[in-house]
Design a protein around this motif. Structure first.
Motif, mmCIF file in Angstrom:
data_model
loop_
_atom_site.group_PDB
_atom_site.id
_atom_site.type_symbol
_atom_site.label_atom_id
_atom_site.label_comp_id
_atom_site.label_asym_id
_atom_site.label_seq_id
_atom_site.Cartn_x
_atom_site.Cartn_y
_atom_site.Cartn_z
ATOM 1 N N LEU A 214 0.863 -0.915 -0.103
ATOM 2 C CA LEU A 214 0.172 0.021 0.061
ATOM 3 C C LEU A 214 0.924 1.429 -0.175
ATOM 4 C CD1 LEU A 214 -2.599 -1.065 2.599
ATOM 5 C CD2 LEU A 214 -3.073 -0.816 -0.031
ATOM 6 N N THR A 215 2.000 1.136 0.686
ATOM 7 C CA THR A 215 2.818 2.470 0.749
ATOM 8 C C THR A 215 3.292 2.648 -0.548
ATOM 9 O OG1 THR A 215 3.344 1.699 2.998
ATOM 10 C CG2 THR A 215 4.867 3.383 1.981
ATOM 11 N N ASN A 216 3.713 1.574 -1.113
ATOM 12 C CA ASN A 216 4.406 1.770 -2.661
ATOM 13 C C ASN A 216 3.197 2.293 -3.536
ATOM 14 O OD1 ASN A 216 4.994 0.669 -5.137
ATOM 15 N ND2 ASN A 216 6.841 -0.231 -4.172
ATOM 16 N N LEU A 217 2.143 1.728 -3.413
ATOM 17 C CA LEU A 217 1.075 2.254 -4.353
ATOM 18 C C LEU A 217 0.553 3.524 -3.931
ATOM 19 C CD1 LEU A 217 -1.310 -0.983 -4.550
ATOM 20 C CD2 LEU A 217 0.469 -0.003 -6.155
ATOM 21 N N LEU A 218 0.537 3.824 -2.680
ATOM 22 C CA LEU A 218 0.111 5.501 -2.276
ATOM 23 C C LEU A 218 1.226 6.319 -2.865
ATOM 24 C CD1 LEU A 218 -1.312 4.758 1.234
ATOM 25 C CD2 LEU A 218 -2.644 5.450 -0.951
ATOM 26 N N GLN A 219 2.399 6.011 -3.123
ATOM 27 C CA GLN A 219 3.389 7.176 -3.494
ATOM 28 C C GLN A 219 3.225 7.468 -4.938
ATOM 29 O OE1 GLN A 219 7.042 4.773 -2.760
ATOM 30 N NE2 GLN A 219 7.048 5.555 -0.631
ATOM 31 N N PHE A 221 0.439 8.211 -6.296
ATOM 32 C CA PHE A 221 -0.564 9.267 -6.488
ATOM 33 C C PHE A 221 -0.313 10.640 -5.783
ATOM 34 C CE2 PHE A 221 -2.608 5.042 -6.509
ATOM 35 C CZ PHE A 221 -3.422 5.164 -7.623
ATOM 36 N N PRO A 222 -0.937 11.665 -6.318
ATOM 37 C CA PRO A 222 -0.683 12.890 -5.841
ATOM 38 C C PRO A 222 -0.498 12.653 -4.318
ATOM 39 C CG PRO A 222 -2.044 13.271 -7.398
ATOM 40 C CD PRO A 222 -2.068 11.811 -7.053
ATOM 41 N N GLN A 223 0.555 13.447 -3.505
ATOM 42 C CA GLN A 223 0.891 13.244 -2.211
ATOM 43 C C GLN A 223 -0.319 13.788 -1.268
ATOM 44 O OE1 GLN A 223 3.236 11.501 -0.521
ATOM 45 N NE2 GLN A 223 3.514 10.865 -2.372
ATOM 46 N N PRO A 224 -0.968 13.065 -0.205
ATOM 47 C CA PRO A 224 -1.910 13.684 0.702
ATOM 48 C C PRO A 224 -1.180 14.513 1.442
ATOM 49 C CG PRO A 224 -1.295 11.483 1.224
ATOM 50 C CD PRO A 224 -0.671 11.699 0.117
ATOM 51 N N THR A 225 -1.903 15.337 2.323
ATOM 52 C CA THR A 225 -1.374 16.209 3.161
ATOM 53 C C THR A 225 -0.843 15.882 4.338
ATOM 54 O OG1 THR A 225 -3.576 16.643 4.057
ATOM 55 C CG2 THR A 225 -2.769 18.515 2.680
ATOM 56 N N GLU A 226 -1.367 14.428 4.816
ATOM 57 C CA GLU A 226 -0.749 13.890 5.988
ATOM 58 C C GLU A 226 -0.330 12.547 5.512
ATOM 59 O OE1 GLU A 226 -3.209 13.123 9.408
ATOM 60 O OE2 GLU A 226 -3.948 15.592 9.163
ATOM 61 N N THR A 227 0.578 11.993 5.906
ATOM 62 C CA THR A 227 1.240 10.549 5.578
ATOM 63 C C THR A 227 0.281 9.594 6.434
ATOM 64 O OG1 THR A 227 3.216 11.486 5.355
ATOM 65 C CG2 THR A 227 3.028 9.303 5.222
ATOM 66 N N PRO A 228 -0.396 8.721 5.934
ATOM 67 C CA PRO A 228 -1.326 7.756 6.793
ATOM 68 C C PRO A 228 -0.189 6.897 7.696
ATOM 69 C CG PRO A 228 -1.427 7.164 4.632
ATOM 70 C CD PRO A 228 -0.518 8.378 4.566
ATOM 71 N N ASN A 230 -1.558 4.099 9.843
ATOM 72 C CA ASN A 230 -2.064 2.987 10.066
ATOM 73 C C ASN A 230 -2.452 2.391 9.103
ATOM 74 O OD1 ASN A 230 -4.661 3.609 9.999
ATOM 75 N ND2 ASN A 230 -4.620 4.129 11.988
ATOM 76 N N ILE A 231 -2.656 1.162 8.737
ATOM 77 C CA ILE A 231 -3.191 0.444 7.553
ATOM 78 C C ILE A 231 -4.419 0.520 6.979
ATOM 79 C CG2 ILE A 231 -3.772 -1.973 8.767
ATOM 80 C CD1 ILE A 231 -2.092 -3.351 6.446
ATOM 81 N N ASP A 232 -5.306 0.776 8.156
ATOM 82 C CA ASP A 232 -6.692 1.147 7.711
ATOM 83 C C ASP A 232 -6.804 2.546 7.035
ATOM 84 O OD1 ASP A 232 -7.171 -0.647 9.403
ATOM 85 O OD2 ASP A 232 -8.416 0.246 10.740
ATOM 86 N N THR A 233 -5.939 3.429 7.429
ATOM 87 C CA THR A 233 -5.774 4.814 6.599
ATOM 88 C C THR A 233 -5.285 4.597 5.291
ATOM 89 O OG1 THR A 233 -5.459 5.693 8.850
ATOM 90 C CG2 THR A 233 -5.796 7.221 7.302
ATOM 91 N N LYS A 234 -4.211 3.749 5.319
ATOM 92 C CA LYS A 234 -3.618 3.637 3.971
ATOM 93 C C LYS A 234 -4.643 2.770 2.917
ATOM 94 C CE LYS A 234 1.102 3.231 5.287
ATOM 95 N NZ LYS A 234 2.228 2.404 5.726
ATOM 96 N N LEU A 238 -6.021 4.406 -0.489
ATOM 97 C CA LEU A 238 -5.935 3.916 -1.881
ATOM 98 C C LEU A 238 -7.367 3.833 -2.300
ATOM 99 C CD1 LEU A 238 -4.127 2.817 -3.821
ATOM 100 C CD2 LEU A 238 -4.737 0.345 -3.153
ATOM 101 N N LEU A 239 -8.328 3.335 -1.649
ATOM 102 C CA LEU A 239 -9.839 3.191 -2.144
ATOM 103 C C LEU A 239 -10.508 4.653 -2.573
ATOM 104 C CD1 LEU A 239 -11.303 0.781 0.378
ATOM 105 C CD2 LEU A 239 -10.962 0.462 -2.196
ATOM 106 N N ASN A 240 -9.821 5.775 -2.037
ATOM 107 C CA ASN A 240 -10.277 7.105 -2.305
ATOM 108 C C ASN A 240 -9.724 7.414 -3.847
ATOM 109 O OD1 ASN A 240 -11.928 8.541 -1.105
ATOM 110 N ND2 ASN A 240 -10.354 8.965 0.545
ATOM 111 N N HIS A 241 -8.394 6.914 -4.078
ATOM 112 C CA HIS A 241 -7.727 7.202 -5.141
ATOM 113 C C HIS A 241 -8.498 6.357 -6.501
ATOM 114 C CE1 HIS A 241 -4.586 9.539 -3.601
ATOM 115 N NE2 HIS A 241 -3.891 9.003 -2.908
#
Ligand code: ATP
Ligand code: MG
Length: 468
Positions: A214-219, A221-228, A230-234, A238-241
């Motif tokens: 998830l960390t790899n995939l989230l990188q 996309f455009p960076q969110p204001t806060e780095t998530p 925990n896994i739930d937030t990650k 990702l689902l938001n993206h």
């Protein structure tokens, strides 16, 4: 959704595909069925014909709609399928908070947005963002593979249809190692890339944790204001993206998340939460597709396929005579014998590539001379490739597969009862596991399912486990 709207949508789809509108009888059947009524008696009475006649017409109508909509349509699911198809086709649904179907059942609580209307327009890439990570560089070979790739056209079309027309959210691309899953998924990316905002390929060959993936995939996309943290937030980021952008994510080598020496599809302890992640991808409303390539069938796929329409699995088979292109590129001779070679090696491109190298090195590329040896010959590379797969089997699977290696003909599963020191359930489970690893072939003959081991695997098992 209004009945009239569903009927109009069905008619438009039929007309677009066949050039003909729905006939009166077909429309009457559809109208009754969409209202949840038993159609046969009513339609037969209104039209002064027999109920049998109406039922035959209905069967033809479901067949026609199945072709038009690309899913198995029946009287039980026709309304849900038409409403879902219309939802994804209609620009008016974009941005709606929810869609209600039949008795106000909420099917989609999330906003469905078009790739061209993302939540934040500034974040939309102008070109599809393609990140293939460590994918093998097959595009380099695309020209030389053109003909053998053409034989995958039906498979590519099916997958493209599932992804672009049917909006399938989770696809499992399955098949024995070397059959061409990675190559096909990269070919698919090449073919449909323009319809996406993001295209991502990642291999899971080193069994990364879900958190790392998830960390790899989230990188990307455009960076969110806060780095998530925990896994739930990650997961929810990702689902938001996946909701805001139209993404195609291919996760390759999914079998590496599963334990070796255990029945197929059993997750390693630190990879167990992938199961929940895949379930969420299937359940939650979004506009993206996750494709899982695996040489072992993930267990939950069967369950999810039954429960949710946006989940599909596809088993990849022989490359067929198009594999001649591989032999051509390996500069082999005696073209008239190539089909025999392809048959022996099951049209498996990797097995053929490895064998072609052997033929070139020891027989000057002459296939006819090679075929005079006792077939099939297993080159060292092929043996070690098969050994990796067989190391993963459980003891009951090994017991069953070694029995199969001695059989000249396909057999029903009951053949093994009392022949192997295993209970009937152990035998049934072992056969099923071998099927889920794509090591056993199955055919239907006179209402009996018969199983067999192909000659290459038979030869491997005999030399590895049965010779002293
Ligand atoms: N359509 C094709 N035409 C020509 N060569 C192909 C084709 N498909 C696959 N190959 C070749 O066969 C080999 C195996 O293909 P690929 O790696 O895609 O298989 P796979 O199913 O992903 O295997 P694994 O499960 O081990 O990852 C590769 O060298 C690839 O170039
Ligand atoms: Mg692969």
């Amino acid at each position: 959704m209004e009945l009239k709207e569903v009927l109009r949508f069905a008619d438009e789809k039929v007309f677009a595909k066949t050039g003909k509108h729905l006939e009166d009888l077909q429309e009457a059947i559809l109208k009754e069925t969409l209202q949840g009524r038993k159609y046969a008696a009513k339609v037969a009475q209104d039209r002064d014909c027999s109920e049998g006649y109406v039922r035959v017409a209905a069967a033809e109508l479901w067949k026609l709609l199945s072709e038009v909509l690309g899913e198995d349509v029946s009287k039980g699911n026709v309304r849900a399928i038409l409403e879902r198809a219309n939802f994804y086709n209609s620009p008016s649904t974009i941005g709606r908070d929810h869609v209600t179907v039949n008795n106000n059942v909420n099917i989609c609580q999330e906003k469905a947005r078009s790739p061209t209307h993302p939540q934040n327009p500034q974040q939309t890439p102008t070109q599809p963002h393609i990140d293939l990570g460590d994918a093998p560089e097959i595009f380099r070979f695309f020209d030389s593979l053109r003909d053998s790739f053409a034989s995958r056209t039906p498979q590519l079309s099916t997958l493209e249809n599932w992804i672009t027309q049917q909006r399938t959210r989770l696809i499992a691309l399955l098949g024995i190692s070397g059959i061409g899953k990675t190559t096909l998924s990269l070919g698919l990316i090449n073919q449909i890339k323009t319809g996406f905002d993001y295209i991502i390929y990642r291999s899971l060959r080193f069994s990364p944790t879900l958190e790392a993936t998830l960390t790899n995939l989230l990188q990307i996309f455009p960076q969110p204001t806060e780095t998530p943290q925990n896994i739930d937030t990650k997961i929810s980021q990702l689902l938001n993206h996946l909701r805001n952008y139209r993404c195609l994510i291919v996760l390759d080598d999914v079998q590496m998340l599963f334990c070796s020496g255990q029945p197929p599809g059993q997750y390693k302890s630190d990879c167990e939460n992938y199961q929940l992640f895949f379930k969420l991808i299937a359940e939650v409303c979004h506009q993206s597709c996750l494709m899982l390539n695996s040489s072992e069938k993930p267990r939950e796929i069967v369950r999810l396929e039954k429960a949710y329409h946006p989940v599909r699995s596809f088993e990849l088979g022989s490359l067929g005579i198009a594999a001649k292109d591989i032999l051509q590129s390996e500069k082999l001779s005696d073209e008239e014998t190539w089909e025999t070679l392809i048959d022996i090696y099951q049209g498996n491109p990797l097995w053929l590539e490895l064998t072609a190298t052997l033929i070139r090195e020891l027989f000057g590329g002459r296939v006819a001379e090679f075929l005079q040896c006792e077939m099939p010959i297993l080159d060292e590379g092929l043996q070690s490739q098969l050994s990796q797969q067989f190391q993963r089997l459980t003891p009951p699977e090994l017991a069953v597969v070694t029995h199969f290696a001695n059989l000249a003909e396909p057999v029903a599963v009951s053949y093994f009862f009392n022949k192997i020191p295993l209970s009937s359930s152990e035998i049934l489970n072992a056969v099923r596991s071998l099927r889920n690893r794509f090591l056993l072939d199955a055919i239907e003959e006179e209402k009996i399912t018969l199983f067999s081991l192909n000659p290459v695997l038979k030869q491997y098992v005999q030399s590895r486990y049965l010779s002293n």
